[in-house]
Design an enzyme around this catalytic site. Structure first.
Site, PDB file in Angstrom:
ATOM      1  CB  THR A 208      46.056  40.252  34.133  1.00  0.00           C
ATOM      2  OG1 THR A 208      44.757  40.068  34.654  1.00  0.00           O
ATOM      3  CG2 THR A 208      46.757  41.374  34.857  1.00  0.00           C
ATOM      4  NE  ARG A 236      37.971  38.520  41.777  1.00  0.00           N
ATOM      5  CZ  ARG A 236      39.048  38.541  41.006  1.00  0.00           C
ATOM      6  NH1 ARG A 236      39.167  39.438  40.061  1.00  0.00           N
ATOM      7  NH2 ARG A 236      40.026  37.667  41.176  1.00  0.00           N
ATOM      8  CB  VAL A 237      38.697  44.308  43.856  1.00  0.00           C
ATOM      9  CG1 VAL A 237      40.072  44.820  43.477  1.00  0.00           C
ATOM     10  CG2 VAL A 237      37.646  45.385  43.589  1.00  0.00           C
ATOM     11  N   GLY A 238      40.292  41.757  42.306  1.00  0.00           N
ATOM     12  CA  GLY A 238      41.359  40.761  42.417  1.00  0.00           C
ATOM     13  C   GLY A 238      42.645  41.366  42.945  1.00  0.00           C
ATOM     14  CG  ASP A 239      46.235  39.469  41.697  1.00  0.00           C
ATOM     15  OD1 ASP A 239      45.222  39.317  40.966  1.00  0.00           O
ATOM     16  OD2 ASP A 239      47.392  39.246  41.303  1.00  0.00           O
ATOM     17  CB  THR A 258      49.009  37.539  35.404  1.00  0.00           C
ATOM     18  OG1 THR A 258      47.799  37.119  34.758  1.00  0.00           O
ATOM     19  CG2 THR A 258      50.163  36.692  34.901  1.00  0.00           C
ATOM     20  N   GLY A 259      47.026  35.868  37.356  1.00  0.00           N
ATOM     21  CA  GLY A 259      46.500  34.554  37.710  1.00  0.00           C
ATOM     22  C   GLY A 259      45.287  34.669  38.602  1.00  0.00           C
ATOM     23  N   GLY A 261      43.464  35.715  41.229  1.00  0.00           N
ATOM     24  CA  GLY A 261      43.757  36.837  42.115  1.00  0.00           C
ATOM     25  C   GLY A 261      43.585  36.563  43.591  1.00  0.00           C
TER      26      GLY A 261
HETATM   27  N1  ASP Z   1      44.806  38.397  38.622  1.00  0.00           N
HETATM   28  C1  ASP Z   1      43.640  38.908  37.941  1.00  0.00           C
HETATM   29  C2  ASP Z   1      42.473  38.928  38.878  1.00  0.00           C
HETATM   30  O1  ASP Z   1      42.312  38.008  39.647  1.00  0.00           O
HETATM   31  C3  ASP Z   1      43.276  38.079  36.768  1.00  0.00           C
HETATM   32  C4  ASP Z   1      44.400  37.860  35.802  1.00  0.00           C
HETATM   33  O2  ASP Z   1      45.566  37.848  36.160  1.00  0.00           O
HETATM   34  O3  ASP Z   1      44.111  37.731  34.608  1.00  0.00           O
HETATM   35  O4  ASP Z   1      41.676  39.834  38.800  1.00  0.00           O
END
Ligand code: ASP
Length: 339
Positions: A208, A236-239, A258-259, A261
């Site tokens: 990300t 699905r939606v992340g953070d 990032t990480g 989510g």
């Molecule tokens: N945080 C993002 C998500 O979970 C993924 C990422 O940081 O690469 O969608």
């Protein structure tokens, strides 16, 4: 008496000198955290990442140098990474279970507390521009899917065919994950009922992108953009598009995460940095460390970039690496990848 006055004056002079000398950071960026190990990196690939990060920093810095607003610096920096196939944002985004690219992005302006976000969009070339349009030209904070795309069209944003986002590398990553899922499901009956869980997610590099900028007026903005997670399913939606989780800014600090989510959402990670500073009076660095520790304790991983109003930058993460960089008021660029 004369001696004392002289001493006071010289102390004042030294501290003023130290202040003007302090080359504060005005922009920080990340290109994702994850299992990024030197041993898996070729010199060519590392150079490509470093060049892309440097270009992103330079484009964002130009805005600040010319007296522009922090949100525009964030956008310019993120656009470079969205347009690069190296990162999991815009072109180069990871694939969903069904083989599609669904993009999320968010933007927040700290001093006005304005925020905008889009999620699950498949045709907007630069999702970060759509986040800005939501922030600026709508009464809403978040738009998703088809509605967000229709809105982007009314804003004159560039619309592309979904195939624009595809890269061979990300496609191959999906095939590998699908293969591993199949093996797992053959071995474990229960796994079938939870097939939407990306079993091998922990080992995936994330990729990300995000940026936090501090402009000449002392205003801070933060933004994040992503393709989410390989093999994600069911919308699905992340953070990343969630204000307070993936992105947050106020008049003191800006954060982009990032990480993994799901953990950043549950920990309300980006906002938690600001809250720890506000309520517990922690420094931005300490607050970031505490939040990443919390994420780790919950079982999650990832990192964040943090920039406060004093130009103090920090980059806490608990993965093997995080693509990250900063640029100071005088234009000094620093780029790092590994621990
Ligand atoms: N945080 C993002 C998500 O979970 C993924 C990422 O940081 O690469 O969608």
């Amino acid at each position: 008496m004369k001696k004392i006055v002289g001493l006071i004056l010289s102390v004042l002079t030294i501290s003023t000198y130290a202040q003007t000398k302090q080359d504060k950071v005005v922009l920080v960026i990340h290109g994702g955290a994850g299992t990024i190990l030197k041993k898996n990196m070729t010199p060519e690939k590392e150079k490509a990442y470093r060049d892309a990060l440097a270009e992103s920093l330079t484009k964002g810095y130009e805005v600040i140098k010319q007296g522009g607003e922090s949100e525009n610096a964030v956008i310019e920096a993120i656009k470079v990474m969205e347009n690069s196939p190296l990162f999991n944002a815009g072109k180069g985004a990871v694939f969903t279970h069904e083989g599609k690219n669904e993009l999320d992005a968010s933007l927040m302006i700290g001093n006005t507390m304005q925020a905008g976000a889009v999620a699950g969009v498949t045709t907007i070339k630069n999702p970060i521009l759509a986040a800005k349009a939501v922030l600026q030209n709508s009464a809403h904070v978040m738009m998703v899917g088809k509605g967000a795309e229709e809105f982007a069209q009314t804003q004159g944003l560039e619309i592309v065919d979904p195939s624009y986002f595809k890269t061979e590398e990300r496609w191959n990553s999906l095939q590998k994950v699908l293969e591993k899922d199949k093996e797992k499901m053959e071995l474990d009956h229960d796994a079938k009922t939870q097939a939407y869980v990306p079993f091998n997610f922990v080992d995936e590099k994330f990729g990300t992108v995000g940026a936090v900028a501090l402009d000449n007026k002392g205003h801070i903005s933060a933004g994040t953009s992503t393709g989410g997670m390989t093999n994600k399913r069911f919308g699905r939606v992340g953070d990343s598009p969630i204000i307070g989780a993936g992105t947050y800014a106020n008049s003191e600090v800006g954060v982009s995460s990032t990480g993994w989510g799901e953990y950043f959402i549950k920990a309300v990670a980006a906002y938690d940095v600001a809250a720890l500073m506000n309520y517990k009076k922690l420094s931005s660095k300490k607050a970031g460390e505490e939040v990443i520790k919390k994420i780790g304790d919950l079982g999650g991983d990832g990192g964040m970039i943090i920039l406060d109003k004093n130009g103090q930058a920090s980059f806490p993460f608990n993965t093997a690496g995080m693509y990250r960089g900063s640029i100071t008021q005088s234009g000094k660029i620093t780029i790092e990848i590994y621990q």
